[in-house]
Write an enzyme that holds these catalytic residues in place. Structure first.
Site, mmCIF file in Angstrom:
data_model
loop_
_atom_site.group_PDB
_atom_site.id
_atom_site.type_symbol
_atom_site.label_atom_id
_atom_site.label_comp_id
_atom_site.label_asym_id
_atom_site.label_seq_id
_atom_site.Cartn_x
_atom_site.Cartn_y
_atom_site.Cartn_z
ATOM 1 N N TYR A 128 0.094 3.912 -2.119
ATOM 2 C CA TYR A 128 -1.306 3.815 -1.690
ATOM 3 C C TYR A 128 -2.141 4.860 -2.432
ATOM 4 O O TYR A 128 -3.208 4.554 -2.975
ATOM 5 C CB TYR A 128 -1.401 4.020 -0.181
ATOM 6 N N ILE A 136 -15.669 0.082 7.941
ATOM 7 C CA ILE A 136 -16.903 0.641 7.394
ATOM 8 C C ILE A 136 -17.656 -0.389 6.557
ATOM 9 O O ILE A 136 -18.878 -0.319 6.441
ATOM 10 C CB ILE A 136 -16.628 1.907 6.564
ATOM 11 N N GLY A 137 -16.940 -1.363 5.988
ATOM 12 C CA GLY A 137 -17.609 -2.411 5.230
ATOM 13 C C GLY A 137 -18.542 -3.232 6.102
ATOM 14 O O GLY A 137 -19.666 -3.559 5.703
ATOM 15 N N GLY A 174 -14.601 -6.951 1.460
ATOM 16 C CA GLY A 174 -14.082 -6.438 2.722
ATOM 17 C C GLY A 174 -15.155 -6.056 3.715
ATOM 18 O O GLY A 174 -15.058 -5.022 4.378
ATOM 19 N N SER A 178 -10.109 7.138 -1.779
ATOM 20 C CA SER A 178 -9.545 7.880 -0.659
ATOM 21 C C SER A 178 -9.135 9.267 -1.123
ATOM 22 O O SER A 178 -8.849 9.488 -2.310
ATOM 23 C CB SER A 178 -8.331 7.144 -0.100
#
Length: 318
Positions: free
Chosen positions: A206, A31-32, A26, A163
């Site tokens: 998630y 941010i990747g 990704g 996360s």
């Protein structure tokens, strides 16, 4: 700007990664993408696993032009397909025999179809299972790299971008493995403590997928003790990116609340990239493994599942 108590965001510029190989999933957005640029600036050879070839190649061309580092390469893979993950791993291993920094960064916040092709609940498959498989397929390469470096702790690093959803509201405090397969409704998760209507149920899935990343990090650190490979999971911060757009676009009370929270807490993608960078490069954490990080520091993950060794073992075994 986050209070980076343990990390000067400019200190990494003194580190040289020439001869080092980085693999990140990704890396074409968010941010990747920032991390790819940061590693390129330091002279690393970087492989990016992503879905969209045209988009990723454009990003890599831009980073090459800005950094002068031409050792940036694309590998195509779809997180919805375990066969695609296997092909990506084989492509990398056909090109390289070493891997120093492996970052499981790609992820999804909402399912775009009820079930992926391989029959697992979408977010569990995309955020956890695909990266679990990729890590497994690259493990011999990671161990070989660490062995060549004398098995010094932290000489090779695996980073799982998780996360805070792994331990906040909606995250399960147990795991219902039956609901991870296509025998269950994608919006009804018996692992949660209470029933969420609609979008909240999806958000809980998630959180579950991100919790699985944390649990896997704990187990992997135990398995890799004394190999020289350190493993980290982290919360990058509430990043001002498009990851929450699927929720925001639906409107309703949840979207209003989420929008308000983002305005108060949101940080830039540049800032959000720093905890990953910290875990990848800092000497301070080289000897640490299996921990959860936030704001460039260790943070206790409050979900009771993290301290349940039997559950950690069961997830790994399954």
């Amino acid at each position: 700007m986050p209070n980076l108590k343990h990390f000067d965001p400019n200190s990494h510029r003194q580190i040289k990664l020439s001869g080092k190989i980085v693999l990140i999933t990704g890396g074409s957005a968010g941010i990747g993408k920032v991390n790819v640029r940061q590693f390129a600036e330091l002279g690393a050879k970087v492989y990016v696993i992503a879905r969209n070839k045209e988009k990723t190649l454009a990003v890599l061309d831009d980073i090459k032009a800005k950094t002068g580092n031409s050792d940036l390469f694309f590998i195509q893979a779809d997180l919805d397909s375990l066969a695609s993950i296997k092909n990506a791993a084989n492509e990398f291993l056909n090109k390289e025999t070493r891997l120093h920094i492996f970052i499981c960064n790609a992820g999804a916040s909402t399912f775009n179809k009820p079930w992926p092709l391989d029959g697992f609940e979408t977010l569990f498959g995309q955020n956890y299972l695909s990266h679990f498989l990729l890590t497994h397929l690259l493990m011999d390469c990671l161990k070989q790299t660490a062995n060549a470096l004398g098995n010094v702790q932290g000489s090779v690093r695996i980073i799982n971008v998780s996360s805070e959803a792994s331990d906040m509201f909606g995250a399960p405090t147990s795991l219902d493995f039956a609901s991870m397969t296509n025998n269950a409704s994608p919006t009804a998760d018996a692992a949660t403590n209470f029933v969420h209507p609609g979008i909240l149920a999806e958000f809980s899935l998630y959180g579950r997928s991100k919790l699985c990343q944390v649990l896997s990090t704990v187990k992997l650190a135990q398995i890799l003790k004394d190999t020289g490979i350190s493993v980290y999971s982290l919360h990058p911060g509430v990043v001002a990116s498009n990851i929450y757009d699927p929720y925001m676009n639906r409107g309703g009370v949840f979207a209003v609340v989420l929008g308000a929270l983002n305005k108060v807490r949101a940080i830039s993608e540049e800032q959000g990239s720093l905890t990953t960078l910290y875990c990848a490069l800092s000497n301070d954490v080289a000897g640490e493994s299996g921990l959860f990080y936030d704001n460039c520091a260790v943070r206790k993950n409050k979900n009771k599942c993290v301290g349940d060794q039997d559950l950690v073992n069961e997830l790994w075994t399954r």
